[in-house]
Scaffold this motif. Structure first.
Motif, PDB file in Angstrom:
ATOM      1  N   PHE A 121      69.629  -0.543  82.916  1.00 32.76           N
ATOM      2  CA  PHE A 121      68.229   0.731  83.040  1.00 32.76           C
ATOM      3  C   PHE A 121      68.145   1.789  81.824  1.00 32.76           C
ATOM      4  CE2 PHE A 121      67.836   4.925  84.975  1.00 32.76           C
ATOM      5  CZ  PHE A 121      66.721   5.066  85.152  1.00 32.76           C
ATOM      6  N   MET A 122      69.542   1.943  81.609  1.00 32.92           N
ATOM      7  CA  MET A 122      69.442   2.818  80.357  1.00 32.92           C
ATOM      8  C   MET A 122      69.748   2.721  79.149  1.00 32.92           C
ATOM      9  SD  MET A 122      73.769   4.188  79.897  1.00 32.92           S
ATOM     10  CE  MET A 122      73.761   3.193  78.954  1.00 32.92           C
ATOM     11  N   MET A 123      69.397   1.145  78.482  1.00 34.84           N
ATOM     12  CA  MET A 123      68.931   0.506  77.603  1.00 34.84           C
ATOM     13  C   MET A 123      67.295   0.485  78.003  1.00 34.84           C
ATOM     14  SD  MET A 123      71.655  -0.031  76.105  1.00 34.84           S
ATOM     15  CE  MET A 123      71.356  -1.102  74.901  1.00 34.84           C
ATOM     16  N   GLN A 124      66.780   0.189  79.070  1.00 38.15           N
ATOM     17  CA  GLN A 124      65.046  -0.188  78.977  1.00 38.15           C
ATOM     18  C   GLN A 124      65.074   1.139  79.042  1.00 38.15           C
ATOM     19  OE1 GLN A 124      65.634  -2.207  82.520  1.00 38.15           O
ATOM     20  NE2 GLN A 124      64.827  -4.206  81.748  1.00 38.15           N
ATOM     21  N   VAL A 125      65.383   2.170  79.423  1.00 39.69           N
ATOM     22  CA  VAL A 125      64.254   3.990  79.443  1.00 39.69           C
ATOM     23  C   VAL A 125      63.614   4.628  78.329  1.00 39.69           C
ATOM     24  CG1 VAL A 125      64.509   5.667  80.122  1.00 39.69           C
ATOM     25  CG2 VAL A 125      65.104   5.111  81.385  1.00 39.69           C
ATOM     26  N   PRO A 126      64.270   4.948  77.288  1.00 39.05           N
ATOM     27  CA  PRO A 126      63.512   4.548  76.428  1.00 39.05           C
ATOM     28  C   PRO A 126      62.216   4.188  76.024  1.00 39.05           C
ATOM     29  CG  PRO A 126      66.028   4.418  75.798  1.00 39.05           C
ATOM     30  CD  PRO A 126      65.774   4.058  77.623  1.00 39.05           C
ATOM     31  N   LEU A 127      63.024   2.914  75.831  1.00 35.46           N
ATOM     32  CA  LEU A 127      61.400   1.682  75.544  1.00 35.46           C
ATOM     33  C   LEU A 127      60.134   1.953  76.595  1.00 35.46           C
ATOM     34  CD1 LEU A 127      61.466  -0.265  72.667  1.00 35.46           C
ATOM     35  CD2 LEU A 127      64.091   0.731  73.266  1.00 35.46           C
ATOM     36  N   TRP A 181      66.147  -7.645  72.429  1.00 39.16           N
ATOM     37  CA  TRP A 181      64.986  -7.147  72.343  1.00 39.16           C
ATOM     38  C   TRP A 181      64.798  -7.542  73.792  1.00 39.16           C
ATOM     39  CZ3 TRP A 181      61.842  -3.823  72.115  1.00 39.16           C
ATOM     40  CH2 TRP A 181      60.695  -4.111  72.951  1.00 39.16           C
ATOM     41  N   CYS A 182      65.183  -8.677  74.456  1.00 41.37           N
ATOM     42  CA  CYS A 182      65.309  -8.563  75.834  1.00 41.37           C
ATOM     43  C   CYS A 182      65.098  -7.937  76.617  1.00 41.37           C
ATOM     44  CB  CYS A 182      65.164 -10.146  76.368  1.00 41.37           C
ATOM     45  SG  CYS A 182      64.132 -11.318  75.350  1.00 41.37           S
ATOM     46  N   LEU A 183      66.903  -7.877  76.451  1.00 43.16           N
ATOM     47  CA  LEU A 183      68.063  -6.566  77.502  1.00 43.16           C
ATOM     48  C   LEU A 183      67.438  -5.070  77.385  1.00 43.16           C
ATOM     49  CD1 LEU A 183      70.595  -5.838  78.763  1.00 43.16           C
ATOM     50  CD2 LEU A 183      71.255  -5.004  76.099  1.00 43.16           C
ATOM     51  N   VAL A 184      65.902  -5.042  76.579  1.00 48.09           N
ATOM     52  CA  VAL A 184      65.740  -3.222  77.064  1.00 48.09           C
ATOM     53  C   VAL A 184      64.055  -3.899  76.694  1.00 48.09           C
ATOM     54  CG1 VAL A 184      67.462  -2.385  75.441  1.00 48.09           C
ATOM     55  CG2 VAL A 184      65.406  -3.383  73.975  1.00 48.09           C
ATOM     56  N   CYS A 185      63.666  -4.853  76.939  1.00 45.78           N
ATOM     57  CA  CYS A 185      62.206  -4.682  77.370  1.00 45.78           C
ATOM     58  C   CYS A 185      61.259  -3.944  77.640  1.00 45.78           C
ATOM     59  CB  CYS A 185      61.434  -6.437  77.530  1.00 45.78           C
ATOM     60  SG  CYS A 185      60.256  -7.111  77.443  1.00 45.78           S
ATOM     61  N   PRO A 186      60.561  -2.956  77.832  1.00 45.19           N
ATOM     62  CA  PRO A 186      60.197  -2.258  78.934  1.00 45.19           C
ATOM     63  C   PRO A 186      58.880  -2.799  79.908  1.00 45.19           C
ATOM     64  CG  PRO A 186      58.793  -2.498  76.593  1.00 45.19           C
ATOM     65  CD  PRO A 186      59.847  -3.492  76.610  1.00 45.19           C
ATOM     66  N   TRP A 187      58.056  -3.961  78.888  1.00 44.75           N
ATOM     67  CA  TRP A 187      57.050  -4.987  80.228  1.00 44.75           C
ATOM     68  C   TRP A 187      58.159  -5.364  80.698  1.00 44.75           C
ATOM     69  CZ3 TRP A 187      56.329  -6.266  74.904  1.00 44.75           C
ATOM     70  CH2 TRP A 187      55.326  -5.374  74.265  1.00 44.75           C
ATOM     71  N   ASP A 188      59.027  -6.092  81.508  1.00 44.36           N
ATOM     72  CA  ASP A 188      60.056  -7.028  81.499  1.00 44.36           C
ATOM     73  C   ASP A 188      60.825  -5.391  82.799  1.00 44.36           C
ATOM     74  OD1 ASP A 188      61.584  -8.962  82.529  1.00 44.36           O
ATOM     75  OD2 ASP A 188      63.784  -7.318  82.228  1.00 44.36           O
ATOM     76  N   ILE A 237      59.316   4.610  77.866  1.00 49.27           N
ATOM     77  CA  ILE A 237      58.760   5.882  78.104  1.00 49.27           C
ATOM     78  C   ILE A 237      58.248   5.535  76.330  1.00 49.27           C
ATOM     79  CG2 ILE A 237      58.927   7.908  76.479  1.00 49.27           C
ATOM     80  CD1 ILE A 237      61.683   8.397  78.903  1.00 49.27           C
ATOM     81  N   MET A 238      58.186   4.486  75.651  1.00 46.77           N
ATOM     82  CA  MET A 238      57.699   4.302  74.499  1.00 46.77           C
ATOM     83  C   MET A 238      56.910   3.999  74.158  1.00 46.77           C
ATOM     84  SD  MET A 238      60.115   3.515  70.669  1.00 46.77           S
ATOM     85  CE  MET A 238      60.828   4.550  70.921  1.00 46.77           C
ATOM     86  N   LEU A 239      57.179   3.028  75.538  1.00 48.42           N
ATOM     87  CA  LEU A 239      55.282   2.236  75.636  1.00 48.42           C
ATOM     88  C   LEU A 239      54.548   3.158  76.342  1.00 48.42           C
ATOM     89  CD1 LEU A 239      54.001  -0.511  76.384  1.00 48.42           C
ATOM     90  CD2 LEU A 239      54.890  -0.994  78.183  1.00 48.42           C
ATOM     91  N   PHE A 240      54.741   4.156  76.874  1.00 51.43           N
ATOM     92  CA  PHE A 240      53.897   4.519  77.366  1.00 51.43           C
ATOM     93  C   PHE A 240      52.937   5.386  76.235  1.00 51.43           C
ATOM     94  CE2 PHE A 240      55.613   3.673  81.601  1.00 51.43           C
ATOM     95  CZ  PHE A 240      54.761   3.529  82.002  1.00 51.43           C
ATOM     96  N   VAL A 241      54.017   6.099  75.222  1.00 52.25           N
ATOM     97  CA  VAL A 241      53.582   7.133  74.015  1.00 52.25           C
ATOM     98  C   VAL A 241      52.756   5.844  73.876  1.00 52.25           C
ATOM     99  CG1 VAL A 241      54.067   7.753  71.448  1.00 52.25           C
ATOM    100  CG2 VAL A 241      55.205   8.402  74.229  1.00 52.25           C
ATOM    101  N   ILE A 242      53.471   4.580  73.101  1.00 53.82           N
ATOM    102  CA  ILE A 242      51.647   3.847  72.448  1.00 53.82           C
ATOM    103  C   ILE A 242      50.259   3.251  73.208  1.00 53.82           C
ATOM    104  CG2 ILE A 242      51.848   1.693  72.274  1.00 53.82           C
ATOM    105  CD1 ILE A 242      54.949   1.722  71.205  1.00 53.82           C
ATOM    106  N   LEU A 243      50.443   3.542  74.151  1.00 48.28           N
ATOM    107  CA  LEU A 243      49.124   3.467  75.128  1.00 48.28           C
ATOM    108  C   LEU A 243      48.675   4.584  75.650  1.00 48.28           C
ATOM    109  CD1 LEU A 243      50.808   1.584  78.156  1.00 48.28           C
ATOM    110  CD2 LEU A 243      49.280   0.419  76.486  1.00 48.28           C
TER     111      LEU A 243
END
Lengths: 225, 535
Positions: free
Chosen positions: B87-93, B139-146, B95-101
């Motif tokens: 979770f800790m690794m995914q959260v920044p990604l 990447w799969c560990l931090v994947c925001p879609w997953d 957030i970044m996904l939502f910024v990109i969208l």
């Protein structure tokens, strides 16, 4: 083996000259909104020794609004402006198939006075679509057609985003409902099994013979009979 | 038509050009000079000849077995064992996904001024490949879609729930239990990227990101485990095959402990960890291909027998036991499309497309699509031709399957594809990635200057000579690994066909194909490349 290697080496390693051709760079964009200047879009491209800056105002034109285009072409080698008469064609972009030609070979010329190095022209686009202004430029190996993209109008993404959210919500709600039903059914199964066992006991039958997997089916058949 | 010449006296674009607008090197990036191309080709030929000749012993094609266990570092083991680690690794990604969208939908349509296109295509798409070469499947560990899919499916950010409340857990259709769906999506993304030009449109980039959200979340709700990650995710599958080369792996510490384990908690899960999302058991897992490094097995193993190791590169390629046809197909597609990616940025491709358009009378997109199909078919056809020759030279009465040969020899191509991919992308990244500095200050391209760097004019990170040398080194390394992996494939085939050593002519055929591919990739790197804001 070594001989074969050397033969291969001599054939393959004779380097074909990888000299640069004239390259049309993929246009690069710049969007400026610095006050008090009106927003503009600048697209840059390179053809042979010529650098080009293609600009249009306003930066986000609306349908029916006159768009002002400017083009500056500079010879990189001697830092002089290119001033020969040129032509442009204007196309409406389509997803599949040929782009729709709106204006063919419109002559453009440079201005006079301090603005004498810029080609300028106006065009009014009727629809909110993607367009392309293609500059016909005399390259050393024949005419080059340099595409400059122009976007008219702003897209309204709200239906798209709302649709995506609705779809997600729909999927979540559907799955939640199905899971709830599954749970309900799973709860009913043990109850059904108990009832079968009771009925079997009353009949004096063998409960074990029913088997748990067929318990509810058996109950159904008994009820039917 | 409303068209007229303007004689106005306002601003001049001349000033913009003189101020440096066109002096940033926009246009093209020079290719390898002739001396570099010649030297590299010579080295590739020498390596190839050695691999089939007397120098075969240097290409023994066996994994060294050398490992360093990262999880022996106590703080790291402690961190990885926490339930909130992923979770800790995914959260920044996320957030970044939502910024990109948001930036894609609301920001400027100008690609190099919008953070969505710059982050996705100039930074992420390149770093993804570098990440595989250095860190494997991180990447799969931090994947925001997953992350979104898992959170919704489990209705929990990290807590282990006994039952996942929003998972129907249906079986993934049997006919889709292969990597063909991911291969299809990969071809589709390449078409969108190079043909349709999604990289040049922040809006289209955001739509693509949103589609990926749907593709990740909806199957996660319907199917068991993370079937989409396992079979359908194009990024996961590309990373999966590439990560056979990666220097990081998750493996059992002691295989005997796994063999004696009756509960198989890594596969089935327990109260400490979820079942493996891609259905892997550490007892049988021999390659990185389907491991998403989610670290659930680290948490759930009751015997504390799971290790995250650093190992020599390409280790999985030297120990492959069961080649799969669908994976081999994906390897071929990856090889074709990475080279195709480079080809489309050369002037030769532009000339080819223009000539085809004139001949066929078609517009750009259909012509491009036909060209792409051809590029996909030609290397595939050539590979089949070489494989069938190799098969003819090695077949026995016991086994004469062409597919066995074609599948087995496809995996070494992964090393060549990966290293060319990295060489190509790194060239662009080192020249163009600086564009992220002004964009971070003005993410929507709206004239903001949050960190005072909006006016920063990026310079290349490395000199042109440095980039060339790095590219040559990468291609040569890929070729070396491929030759070693081919040696392993030779031995595996010899074992299946019950022969001591495969005949020389069979070795020559496979070596010739590898040589051809690497030579073509070097030639591509020698071509001037059109630069683009989004790679």
């Amino acid at each position: 083996m070594l001989g074969l290697g050397l033969l291969l080496l001599s054939v393959i390693a004779l380097p074909a000259p990888a000299s640069a051709h004239h390259i049309l760079g993929i246009p690069h964009y710049k969007y400026g909104t610095d006050y008090p200047q009106i927003p503009f879009v600048e697209v840059q491209a390179t053809v042979e020794q010529y650098d080009m800056a293609f600009t249009y105002f306003p930066g986000t034109p609306k349908p029916g609004e006159a768009v002002r285009f400017k083009l500056y072409v500079r010879n990189r080698d001697d830092a002089t402006a290119f001033k020969e008469p040129l032509t442009v064609s204007i196309y409406q972009k389509t997803w599949i198939g040929d782009d729709k030609l709106l204006v063919e070979d419109l002559p453009i010329t440079v201005g006079v006075g301090p603005e004498g190095n810029d080609y300028k022209f106006f065009y009014t686009f009727d629809d909110a679509e993607a367009y392309e202004v293609r500059l016909n430029f005399p390259g050393s190996n024949g005419p080059e057609h340099i595409p400059f993209p122009v976007g008219i109008g702003e897209t309204d993404d709200r239906p798209l985003i709302a649709g995506a959210i609705l779809l997600l919500l729909g999927a979540v709600v559907s799955v939640a409902v199905i899971k709830r039903r599954q749970k309900k059914r799973a709860k009913q199964r043990p109850a059904a099994r108990t009832r079968v066992a009771d009925e079997a006991a009353i009949d004096g039958g063998e409960v074990e013979a029913l088997g748990s997997a067929t318990a509810s089916e058996d109950l159904e058949s008994r009820r039917a009979s | 038509m409303n068209c007229e010449c303007d004689k106005g006296k306002d601003m001049t674009s001349e000033e913009v050009v003189e101020a440096g607008g066109l002096t940033m090197g926009h246009g093209t990036m020079p290719g390898l000079p002739s001396w570099a191309l010649g030297s590299a080709l010579a080295l590739v030929v020498v390596l190839t000849v050695l691999s089939v000749g007397r120098g075969r012993r240097w290409f023994s094609g066996e994994s060294s077995g050398l490992r360093f266990e990262l999880t022996s570092i106590k703080p790291l083991k402690w961190l990885v064992s926490r339930r909130y680690f992923q979770f800790m690794m995914q959260v920044p990604l996320v957030i970044m996904l939502f910024v990109i969208l948001y930036a894609g939908f609301e920001g400027t349509p100008v690609a190099d001024k919008n953070i969505s296109t710059v982050l996705v295509w100039s930074i992420w798409w390149t770093l993804l490949i570098l990440d595989i070469v250095l860190l494997g499947r991180m990447w799969c560990l931090v994947c925001p879609w997953d992350a979104l899919a898992s959170w919704i499916r489990r209705l929990s950010f990290w807590r282990r729930r006994e039952e996942e409340p929003l998972a129907l857990n249906l079986k993934w259709p049997r006919w889709l239990k292969n990597v063909y769906p991911a291969t299809f999506f990969f071809v589709g993304l390449t078409w969108l990227e190079l043909g349709w030009g999604v990289t040049m449109s922040p809006h289209a980039t955001a739509i693509l990101g949103l589609c990926m959200v749907m593709l990740a979340v909806v199957p996660a709700l319907i199917f068991e485990r993370k079937s989409f990650c396992r079979y359908g995710c194009l990024i996961g599958r590309i990373c999966g095959l590439y990560s056979m080369v990666a220097p990081v792996e998750v493996r059992s510490r002691d295989l005997d402990v796994c063999k004696s384990c009756r509960t198989k908690d890594c596969l089935n899960g327990n109260d400490k960890g979820y079942p493996c999302p891609t259905g892997q058991s550490l007892t049988t897992m021999r390659a990185n291909t389907y491991c998403t490094v989610c670290t659930e097995c680290v948490k759930s193993c009751p015997n504390d027998n799971v290790a995250i190791n650093v190992r020599p590169w390409a280790s999985d390629l030297y120990g492959l036991r069961k080649p799969r046809r669908d994976e081999a197909m994906l390897a071929l597609v990856m090889l074709s499309l990475t080279s195709f990616h480079g080809l489309t940025m050369t002037p030769i491709w532009t000339q080819l497309i223009n000539a085809s358009r004139d001949t066929l009378g078609l517009s750009f997109l259909p012509t491009f699509s036909l060209g792409m199909v051809a590029i996909l078919l030609v290397p595939g056809g050539l590979y089949l031709l070489f494989s069938s020759l190799s098969n003819r030279f090695t077949r026995t009465a016991k086994d004469s399957s062409l597919w066995r040969v074609a599948s087995g020899y496809a995996y070494p191509l992964v090393a060549i594809a990966l290293m060319y991919h990295l060489a190509h992308n790194a060239g662009h990244f080192l020249v163009e990635a600086g564009v992220v500095v002004p964009v971070i200050s003005d993410p929507l391209g709206s004239g903001a200057n949050i960190f005072g760097t909006a006016g920063f004019s990026p310079a290349p990170f490395l000199s042109q000579e440095g980039i060339w040398l790095m590219q040559l080194g990468l291609v040569l390394l890929g070729h070396w690994w491929a030759l070693r992996a081919t040696e392993w494939a030779h031995r595996a085939l010899a074992k299946v066909r019950s022969v001591e050593v495969l005949p020389l002519r069979s070795r020559l055929v496979t070596a010739a194909f590898l040589l051809m591919v690497s030579a073509f990739n070097l030639w591509l790197l020698a071509q001037p490349m059109e630069m683009r804001t989004a790679m």
